[in-house]
Enzyme design. Structure first.
Site, PDB file in Angstrom:
ATOM      1  N   ASP A 160      18.949  26.994  32.385  1.00 47.51           N
ATOM      2  CA  ASP A 160      19.406  27.045  31.002  1.00 47.51           C
ATOM      3  C   ASP A 160      20.605  26.110  30.852  1.00 47.51           C
ATOM      4  OD1 ASP A 160      19.354  27.950  28.383  1.00 47.51           O
ATOM      5  OD2 ASP A 160      20.740  29.596  28.788  1.00 47.51           O
ATOM      6  N   HIS A 171      27.776  24.436  19.388  1.00 49.19           N
ATOM      7  CA  HIS A 171      27.744  25.759  20.043  1.00 49.19           C
ATOM      8  C   HIS A 171      28.868  25.879  21.073  1.00 49.19           C
ATOM      9  CE1 HIS A 171      26.406  29.398  22.001  1.00 49.19           C
ATOM     10  NE2 HIS A 171      26.311  28.761  23.158  1.00 49.19           N
ATOM     11  N   GLU A 208      19.804  33.785  21.685  1.00 52.10           N
ATOM     12  CA  GLU A 208      20.151  32.365  21.640  1.00 52.10           C
ATOM     13  C   GLU A 208      18.867  31.610  21.318  1.00 52.10           C
ATOM     14  OE1 GLU A 208      22.285  31.191  25.218  1.00 52.10           O
ATOM     15  OE2 GLU A 208      24.107  32.150  24.451  1.00 52.10           O
ATOM     16  N   GLU A 221      16.682  28.587  21.380  1.00 50.51           N
ATOM     17  CA  GLU A 221      16.679  27.419  22.258  1.00 50.51           C
ATOM     18  C   GLU A 221      15.309  26.744  22.245  1.00 50.51           C
ATOM     19  OE1 GLU A 221      18.387  27.938  26.085  1.00 50.51           O
ATOM     20  OE2 GLU A 221      19.875  29.408  25.404  1.00 50.51           O
ATOM     21  N   ASP A 229      16.843  33.149  24.502  1.00 46.61           N
ATOM     22  CA  ASP A 229      17.622  33.544  25.678  1.00 46.61           C
ATOM     23  C   ASP A 229      18.488  34.748  25.304  1.00 46.61           C
ATOM     24  OD1 ASP A 229      19.073  33.552  28.047  1.00 46.61           O
ATOM     25  OD2 ASP A 229      20.486  32.039  27.328  1.00 46.61           O
ATOM     26  N   ARG A 253      26.459  40.166  25.487  1.00 45.49           N
ATOM     27  CA  ARG A 253      27.772  39.496  25.548  1.00 45.49           C
ATOM     28  C   ARG A 253      28.823  40.317  26.275  1.00 45.49           C
ATOM     29  NH1 ARG A 253      26.044  34.514  24.790  1.00 45.49           N
ATOM     30  NH2 ARG A 253      24.905  34.298  22.828  1.00 45.49           N
ATOM     31  N   GLN A 300      27.945  40.060  30.024  1.00 49.84           N
ATOM     32  CA  GLN A 300      28.234  38.670  30.406  1.00 49.84           C
ATOM     33  C   GLN A 300      29.741  38.408  30.502  1.00 49.84           C
ATOM     34  OE1 GLN A 300      26.488  35.885  27.601  1.00 49.84           O
ATOM     35  NE2 GLN A 300      27.390  34.092  28.604  1.00 49.84           N
ATOM     36  N   LYS A 352      22.164  37.994  31.152  1.00 47.45           N
ATOM     37  CA  LYS A 352      21.049  37.148  30.719  1.00 47.45           C
ATOM     38  C   LYS A 352      19.726  37.542  31.377  1.00 47.45           C
ATOM     39  CE  LYS A 352      23.506  33.692  28.689  1.00 47.45           C
ATOM     40  NZ  LYS A 352      23.171  33.056  27.405  1.00 47.45           N
ATOM     41  N   THR A 392      14.053  36.775  28.970  1.00 52.68           N
ATOM     42  CA  THR A 392      14.077  35.500  28.269  1.00 52.68           C
ATOM     43  C   THR A 392      12.680  35.322  27.687  1.00 52.68           C
ATOM     44  OG1 THR A 392      15.590  34.619  29.941  1.00 52.68           O
ATOM     45  CG2 THR A 392      14.507  33.016  28.494  1.00 52.68           C
ATOM     46  N   GLU A 412      27.901  33.574  17.121  1.00 48.81           N
ATOM     47  CA  GLU A 412      28.496  32.604  16.204  1.00 48.81           C
ATOM     48  C   GLU A 412      28.343  33.041  14.746  1.00 48.81           C
ATOM     49  OE1 GLU A 412      26.050  29.812  18.637  1.00 48.81           O
ATOM     50  OE2 GLU A 412      27.442  28.342  17.784  1.00 48.81           O
TER      51      GLU A 412
END
Lengths: 401, 401
Positions: free
Chosen positions: B117, B124, B190, B192, B224, B228, B231, B244, B248, B349
């Site tokens: 990844d 970002h 996420e 992606e 993904d 948080r 992480q 993570k 996925t 975000e």
């Protein structure tokens, strides 16, 4: 005890019987084998001739089908092998399948699914902290609460003996303004112990510490080659990547967990007490004595029993978020480093960040690896009745690109 | 142009033809298929009936043998499919192999070898820096010199539609002294774009930027999923791990690179100029318009063309240390985030670290994901003659454990 003429003091006695994959002479066929004395038992051939019920697990040239078969089968296969090697009535049948290990080529013993590398030696983490961040900041705040780990590159796990091409990449010395590109100048090793997963688990369902033996088949030596300059520049904020992914070497022999009953010792006391999913009642420290040789000279003897986090704790942590296990998953301990200077598991620590060159036996010195250097990591553990369980060795020579 | 009754304005016209793996009704057999209009062409069956030279690549229930066959074969298969779907003389032969997509179950299209990844959206990375480290420290010093990336867990890559079990783990809010254990309270996505490697490469030999099309087969959407809080607590110093590795998700359809010729655009200017191995002469920005829906409400529209590092640069970086590629390697772009607020590719975000709840269309608000929430990421790109190349969608619903 056996019809075999086993050398005294062998690393590969009847209580060890580690598994590997080999080919004979120039033959392309890959066979599953078990190291015994100075031979390997061609298990694929012996099982086929005996029409053993597990023979079909041994025909694919990798251990994965055997790994996937689970603990009851692992037990049965091991018992059968011991019977073949001890009961005189099998001698004539089995003897032709014993091949001198000098006549074989070892191959990667299993197809690696995911590769995870932990960071579970307290002394190593302290040393890394002192070298990189200064003595005031010895351990990260999370370190004693969980076994820190990350995923590595499964596709570049190679068998012992595979040459290691010195990696190129970006590195930026502190004094430089911009990074430059070139061969790593801080090529290092990490002496580690790897755990090989056999039985898969279900996505979404954690594997508790007490299920360790249901899932883990065996143990092998690992050298987690590391390019410190590449790693240093790339690692913020997402961790090591190209500094590690160029090669990870594993020994050819996977020692079954069943061979390590006599090597089990209490792990170091854990303070603070870990969260519940990391609490263990059974001792799973493992009394493995590692040795690191550089160009034949013994440079370090890391004691695995000093690891803060044990393999069952690592497995429980790895899956506590619901991540599933696959047959062939490999997770490694992280660099094994003991409290003494001559117990450090990396050249980073042996040379204290490159600031204190260390001596090889012949008066040469090293900080990091030079082209042509050969590193060999070996280990033994206590077996029953004063015997010794050997792990073979994981060896690699650095070659320039 | 075709004997098929293709819907106007379809995402799956003859210039797209993305590959996937599916089964019909309750049948266990997994077949390779190509999405066209509202159907899937059962390519396994069509190729077998036509005795196509590539038929044997399509029998294993995954795309890997086709991926491994390399660019010349990819070209031939694509041309053959187009001929089958356009030349009237094939209509009677091929029509029985068209299955309505409403009648199929999609499966993971390929066996994932290694999953990497990246972190290649400048906006970002800036947003993450502002949210986590404060506005003064927007980009790490290395960020514009190399495509930052890390290895993820290949074994938990799942196909769109697979429920995502909310992961549990350790998290420590800043105010707390000790970590606690429980379900993630900051579950995120996420958005992606993933690149699927077909042709393997040799250990020790980097793949230059210009060999991108020799190795990469196609492109798919990736979610993904990220916890948080887990992480945040675990990531120092070795990067994300359990935050993570629980899941996925990938879309069921791999769009061949050949379908994206009209989507290629210049990438953003790179300053400082990258080191030589990262310099590209051909434009490999890709004009993919992503859309993120939460419970059906459009919450963001990230533009992929804004990515700072492109897929050929990522591939060259990934291998510059000599790491080899395997068939089935998947590497993802990192969160795709554009400069505008409604172009952010993660809830982190969109809610600015949870401090600014955002509104769904029906007046509900979110910071992070609640149990039962369904996230769907889709994308389209320009095709030839005003057509549209669709990527399907990658969807997942959060379920409590």
């Amino acid at each position: 005890m056996t019809w075999l003429d086993l050398p005294e003091d062998t690393d590969f006695g009847l209580d060890n019987l580690p598994y590997g994959v080999f080919s004979r002479g120039g033959e392309p066929a890959r066979r599953v084998g078990v190291a015994v004395g100075e031979h390997v038992l061609d298990l694929s051939a012996a099982a086929e001739e005996a029409a053993a019920p597990f023979a079909q697990l041994l025909t694919s040239g990798v251990l994965n089908p055997l790994l996937a078969a689970g603990p009851a089968t692992w037990h049965d296969v091991r018992e059968q092998i011991r019977e073949w090697l001890t009961a005189g009535r099998y001698a004539d049948q089995v003897r032709p399948h014993l091949v001198p290990r000098t006549e074989i080529t070892n191959h990667l013993p299993f197809e690696v699914a995911d590769y995870v590398d932990f960071y579970s030696s307290e002394q190593h983490a302290i040393n890394a902290g002192r070298i990189f961040r200064g003595a005031d900041d010895e351990l990260m705040p999370n370190w004693k609460h969980l076994p820190i780990g990350y995923h590595g590159r499964a596709g570049t796990v190679v068998v012992s003996g595979t040459p290691v091409v010195r990696p190129s990449g970006q590195r930026k010395p502190r004094a430089a303004t911009d990074p430059s590109f070139g061969p790593s100048q801080l090529l290092d090793i990490e002496a580690e112990v790897g755990f090989v997963v056999g039985t898969p688990s279900t996505l979404g369902t954690p594997v508790p510490v007490e299920d360790f033996e249901k899932h883990v088949f065996g143990v092998c030596l690992v050298n987690d080659w590391s390019a410190r300059d590449i790693q240093g520049w790339e690692s913020q904020p997402l961790g090591p990547f190209l500094g590690k992914s160029f090669a990870t070497s594993v020994a050819p022999w996977i020692v079954p967990l069943a061979a390590l009953e006599h090597a089990r010792v209490p792990q170091p006391a854990q303070d603070p007490r870990p969260l519940e999913y990391l609490r263990v009642t059974e001792p799973w420290g493992l009394d493995l004595a590692l040795e690191i040789r550089l160009n034949g000279h013994l440079v370090s003897s890391p004691p695995f029993a000093t690891q803060y986090w044990t393999a069952p704790q690592q497995l429980a942590h790895l899956t506590v978020n619901g991540a599933s296990l696959r047959t062939g998953d490999l997770y490694a301990s992280g660099t094994v480093t003991g409290p003494a200077k001559q117990q450090r598991g990396s050249l980073l620590e042996l040379s204290w960040g490159g600031r204190e060159p260390f001596t090889l036996g012949d008066g040469e010195t090293r900080t990091f690896l030079e082209d042509g250097d050969e590193v060999s990591i070996s280990a033994t553990a206590p077996g029953p009745g004063g015997t010794r369980i050997g792990f073979g060795e994981v060896t690699g020579r650095v070659v320039p690109r």
